[in-house]
Motif scaffolding. Sequence first.
Motif, PDB file in Angstrom:
ATOM      1  N   MET A 155       0.852  -1.157  -0.038  1.00 52.78           N
ATOM      2  CA  MET A 155      -0.092   0.106  -0.108  1.00 52.78           C
ATOM      3  C   MET A 155       0.898   1.266   0.057  1.00 52.78           C
ATOM      4  SD  MET A 155      -2.529   1.732   2.944  1.00 52.78           S
ATOM      5  CE  MET A 155      -0.937   2.816   3.580  1.00 52.78           C
ATOM      6  N   LYS A 156       0.672   2.068  -0.629  1.00 50.08           N
ATOM      7  CA  LYS A 156       1.090   3.554  -0.708  1.00 50.08           C
ATOM      8  C   LYS A 156       0.136   4.594  -1.178  1.00 50.08           C
ATOM      9  CE  LYS A 156       2.571   3.671  -5.510  1.00 50.08           C
ATOM     10  NZ  LYS A 156       3.986   3.763  -6.432  1.00 50.08           N
ATOM     11  N   THR A 157       0.506   5.857  -0.745  1.00 47.73           N
ATOM     12  CA  THR A 157      -0.676   6.864  -0.734  1.00 47.73           C
ATOM     13  C   THR A 157       0.161   8.067  -1.678  1.00 47.73           C
ATOM     14  OG1 THR A 157       0.227   7.725   1.350  1.00 47.73           O
ATOM     15  CG2 THR A 157      -1.585   6.431   1.438  1.00 47.73           C
ATOM     16  N   LYS A 158      -0.425   8.886  -2.199  1.00 51.56           N
ATOM     17  CA  LYS A 158      -0.165   9.862  -2.974  1.00 51.56           C
ATOM     18  C   LYS A 158      -0.917  11.151  -2.674  1.00 51.56           C
ATOM     19  CE  LYS A 158       0.570  11.769  -7.758  1.00 51.56           C
ATOM     20  NZ  LYS A 158       0.428  11.238  -9.271  1.00 51.56           N
ATOM     21  N   ILE A 159      -0.208  12.249  -2.443  1.00 57.31           N
ATOM     22  CA  ILE A 159      -1.148  13.555  -2.412  1.00 57.31           C
ATOM     23  C   ILE A 159      -0.727  14.268  -3.644  1.00 57.31           C
ATOM     24  CG2 ILE A 159      -1.278  15.701  -1.138  1.00 57.31           C
ATOM     25  CD1 ILE A 159      -0.186  14.432   1.177  1.00 57.31           C
ATOM     26  N   PHE A 160      -1.997  14.798  -4.382  1.00 54.47           N
ATOM     27  CA  PHE A 160      -1.690  15.390  -5.547  1.00 54.47           C
ATOM     28  C   PHE A 160      -2.237  16.856  -5.544  1.00 54.47           C
ATOM     29  CE2 PHE A 160      -5.271  12.501  -6.230  1.00 54.47           C
ATOM     30  CZ  PHE A 160      -6.223  13.359  -6.614  1.00 54.47           C
ATOM     31  N   GLU A 161      -1.749  17.701  -6.354  1.00 57.80           N
ATOM     32  CA  GLU A 161      -2.513  18.928  -6.324  1.00 57.80           C
ATOM     33  C   GLU A 161      -1.806  19.610  -7.488  1.00 57.80           C
ATOM     34  OE1 GLU A 161      -2.303  23.572  -4.220  1.00 57.80           O
ATOM     35  OE2 GLU A 161      -1.369  21.714  -3.278  1.00 57.80           O
ATOM     36  N   TYR A 162      -3.119  20.103  -8.400  1.00 59.08           N
ATOM     37  CA  TYR A 162      -2.588  20.504  -9.509  1.00 59.08           C
ATOM     38  C   TYR A 162      -3.499  21.940  -9.890  1.00 59.08           C
ATOM     39  CZ  TYR A 162      -1.612  15.647 -10.794  1.00 59.08           C
ATOM     40  OH  TYR A 162      -1.022  14.419 -10.458  1.00 59.08           O
ATOM     41  N   GLU A 163      -2.800  23.014 -10.267  1.00 61.70           N
ATOM     42  CA  GLU A 163      -3.243  24.299 -10.496  1.00 61.70           C
ATOM     43  C   GLU A 163      -4.230  24.605 -11.973  1.00 61.70           C
ATOM     44  OE1 GLU A 163      -3.624  26.355  -7.980  1.00 61.70           O
ATOM     45  OE2 GLU A 163      -2.642  25.015  -6.675  1.00 61.70           O
ATOM     46  N   GLY A 164      -3.949  24.063 -12.661  1.00 62.46           N
ATOM     47  CA  GLY A 164      -4.607  23.984 -14.255  1.00 62.46           C
ATOM     48  C   GLY A 164      -4.773  22.775 -14.694  1.00 62.46           C
ATOM     49  N   LEU A 165      -5.145  22.778 -16.097  1.00 61.99           N
ATOM     50  CA  LEU A 165      -5.389  21.424 -16.775  1.00 61.99           C
ATOM     51  C   LEU A 165      -4.247  20.269 -16.728  1.00 61.99           C
ATOM     52  CD1 LEU A 165      -7.360  20.107 -18.713  1.00 61.99           C
ATOM     53  CD2 LEU A 165      -5.832  21.116 -20.532  1.00 61.99           C
ATOM     54  N   HIS A 166      -4.583  19.361 -16.319  1.00 59.36           N
ATOM     55  CA  HIS A 166      -3.713  18.167 -16.141  1.00 59.36           C
ATOM     56  C   HIS A 166      -4.271  16.737 -16.686  1.00 59.36           C
ATOM     57  CE1 HIS A 166      -0.716  15.741 -14.227  1.00 59.36           C
ATOM     58  NE2 HIS A 166      -1.717  14.683 -14.023  1.00 59.36           N
ATOM     59  N   ALA A 167      -3.435  16.127 -17.374  1.00 56.53           N
ATOM     60  CA  ALA A 167      -4.008  14.923 -18.096  1.00 56.53           C
ATOM     61  C   ALA A 167      -2.930  14.115 -18.075  1.00 56.53           C
ATOM     62  CB  ALA A 167      -4.367  15.363 -19.567  1.00 56.53           C
ATOM     63  N   THR A 168      -3.338  12.789 -18.097  1.00 57.51           N
ATOM     64  CA  THR A 168      -2.381  11.347 -18.220  1.00 57.51           C
ATOM     65  C   THR A 168      -2.422  10.589 -19.566  1.00 57.51           C
ATOM     66  OG1 THR A 168      -3.676   9.777 -17.044  1.00 57.51           O
ATOM     67  CG2 THR A 168      -2.389  11.394 -15.722  1.00 57.51           C
ATOM     68  N   VAL A 169      -1.644   9.954 -20.014  1.00 57.25           N
ATOM     69  CA  VAL A 169      -1.669   9.231 -20.866  1.00 57.25           C
ATOM     70  C   VAL A 169      -2.449   7.918 -20.630  1.00 57.25           C
ATOM     71  CG1 VAL A 169       0.387   9.910 -22.133  1.00 57.25           C
ATOM     72  CG2 VAL A 169       0.508   7.969 -20.764  1.00 57.25           C
ATOM     73  N   TRP A 170      -2.775   7.218 -21.522  1.00 53.30           N
ATOM     74  CA  TRP A 170      -3.684   5.860 -21.144  1.00 53.30           C
ATOM     75  C   TRP A 170      -2.589   4.969 -20.551  1.00 53.30           C
ATOM     76  CZ3 TRP A 170      -8.479   4.898 -21.633  1.00 53.30           C
ATOM     77  CH2 TRP A 170      -9.488   5.580 -22.494  1.00 53.30           C
ATOM     78  N   HIS A 171      -3.123   4.168 -19.506  1.00 50.54           N
ATOM     79  CA  HIS A 171      -1.965   3.516 -18.767  1.00 50.54           C
ATOM     80  C   HIS A 171      -2.868   2.563 -17.878  1.00 50.54           C
ATOM     81  CE1 HIS A 171      -3.100   6.988 -15.892  1.00 50.54           C
ATOM     82  NE2 HIS A 171      -2.808   6.108 -14.897  1.00 50.54           N
ATOM     83  N   GLN A 172      -2.070   1.628 -17.083  1.00 42.90           N
ATOM     84  CA  GLN A 172      -2.770   0.904 -16.143  1.00 42.90           C
ATOM     85  C   GLN A 172      -1.836   0.440 -14.786  1.00 42.90           C
ATOM     86  OE1 GLN A 172      -3.807  -3.393 -17.450  1.00 42.90           O
ATOM     87  NE2 GLN A 172      -2.435  -2.661 -19.315  1.00 42.90           N
ATOM     88  N   HIS A 173      -2.543   0.192 -13.507  1.00 41.21           N
ATOM     89  CA  HIS A 173      -1.394  -0.228 -12.482  1.00 41.21           C
ATOM     90  C   HIS A 173      -1.875  -1.566 -12.056  1.00 41.21           C
ATOM     91  CE1 HIS A 173      -0.815   4.061 -12.117  1.00 41.21           C
ATOM     92  NE2 HIS A 173      -2.210   4.223 -12.207  1.00 41.21           N
ATOM     93  N   GLU A 174      -0.671  -1.980 -11.440  1.00 37.69           N
ATOM     94  CA  GLU A 174      -0.622  -3.573 -10.632  1.00 37.69           C
ATOM     95  C   GLU A 174      -1.538  -3.324  -9.609  1.00 37.69           C
ATOM     96  OE1 GLU A 174       0.778  -6.144 -12.161  1.00 37.69           O
ATOM     97  OE2 GLU A 174       1.189  -5.288 -13.641  1.00 37.69           O
ATOM     98  N   SER A 175      -1.860  -2.116  -9.015  1.00 37.03           N
ATOM     99  CA  SER A 175      -2.518  -2.047  -7.822  1.00 37.03           C
ATOM    100  C   SER A 175      -3.762  -1.097  -8.028  1.00 37.03           C
ATOM    101  CB  SER A 175      -1.882  -1.527  -6.841  1.00 37.03           C
ATOM    102  OG  SER A 175      -1.431   0.006  -7.373  1.00 37.03           O
ATOM    103  N   GLY A 176      -4.846  -1.498  -7.296  1.00 36.01           N
ATOM    104  CA  GLY A 176      -6.115  -0.873  -7.345  1.00 36.01           C
ATOM    105  C   GLY A 176      -5.830   0.595  -6.796  1.00 36.01           C
ATOM    106  N   GLN A 177      -6.814   1.463  -7.377  1.00 36.13           N
ATOM    107  CA  GLN A 177      -6.823   3.192  -6.711  1.00 36.13           C
ATOM    108  C   GLN A 177      -7.915   3.534  -6.242  1.00 36.13           C
ATOM    109  OE1 GLN A 177      -5.331   4.335 -10.985  1.00 36.13           O
ATOM    110  NE2 GLN A 177      -3.882   5.558  -9.595  1.00 36.13           N
ATOM    111  N   LEU A 178      -7.831   4.287  -5.162  1.00 41.18           N
ATOM    112  CA  LEU A 178      -8.919   4.761  -4.621  1.00 41.18           C
ATOM    113  C   LEU A 178      -8.557   6.375  -4.618  1.00 41.18           C
ATOM    114  CD1 LEU A 178     -11.730   3.858  -2.996  1.00 41.18           C
ATOM    115  CD2 LEU A 178     -10.192   4.172  -0.984  1.00 41.18           C
ATOM    116  N   TYR A 179      -9.761   7.113  -5.054  1.00 41.42           N
ATOM    117  CA  TYR A 179      -9.280   8.646  -5.166  1.00 41.42           C
ATOM    118  C   TYR A 179     -10.486   9.370  -4.276  1.00 41.42           C
ATOM    119  CZ  TYR A 179      -6.524   8.512  -9.660  1.00 41.42           C
ATOM    120  OH  TYR A 179      -5.727   8.504 -10.516  1.00 41.42           O
TER     121      TYR A 179
END
Length: 240
Positions: free
Chosen positions: A1-25
């Motif tokens: 388990m790991k956690t990530k804190i994120f903060e974006y000030e404007g438009l932000h986008a990622t490319v198509w991808h997948q993770h070995e782990s599940g994600q809870l936002y």
Amino acid sequence: MKTKIFEYEGLHATVWHQHESGQLYWLSHGIIVIETELAQWAVTPGSVGWFPAHLLHRAWAPGSVKGHCLYLEPSSSVPFPPKAGIYGADAFVLVLLERICRSGHLSSSMDYLDTLLKVLGYEIAQLTELPLQLTLPEDRRARNVANELLKNPGCVLNQTQLAQQWGLSVRNLSRLFTQQTGLSFSQWRQQAKVVSSLQWVLAGLPVSEVASLSGYSNVSAYIEIFRQRFGKTPGQFKAH
């Protein structure tokens, strides 16, 4: 388990991808959109978004956003849902998430963390799934039309013009949307408008401006459609 804190000030986008782990936002401010091959989900403050491991997706934030992401290794002992979904988060779940994040940083015992995660999984199973999902058509041409409307919810082109633009007859466009999304084209377009409007509602824009940006000339009509979809007016949704 790991956690990530994120903060974006404007438009932000990622490319198509997948993770070995599940994600809870979960968010404290703004909106983040998670798109898979078949659907789009909007995560907003007061909700938690669950996305299982190995799910191909991309994410984007239309404006400033702050939040957390919890990465969870697949485990049969932690009863998280098998499918992606957005759930209304109550006070206990939010406190539990805060405790899990804090315990992870403090190197708490694995037994303690596993117990907290199990409780979290059981609690999420009891939560109400929110109507923040929009099913997307699989056909490439119909998907192009859908993407156009999601990028520009205030688009003035009618169904005939949109069909012609992407090499479809009106009849085929209607058939594809009905078969692949479960909604008629007009119903889907209306839902896309109101889901897209969440970014401006949460940004605090006046409801008249939100309605206009979303392609509604009648503010009352927009508020009523919003209430039908989310069970609240735009003002009540923002204050939640």
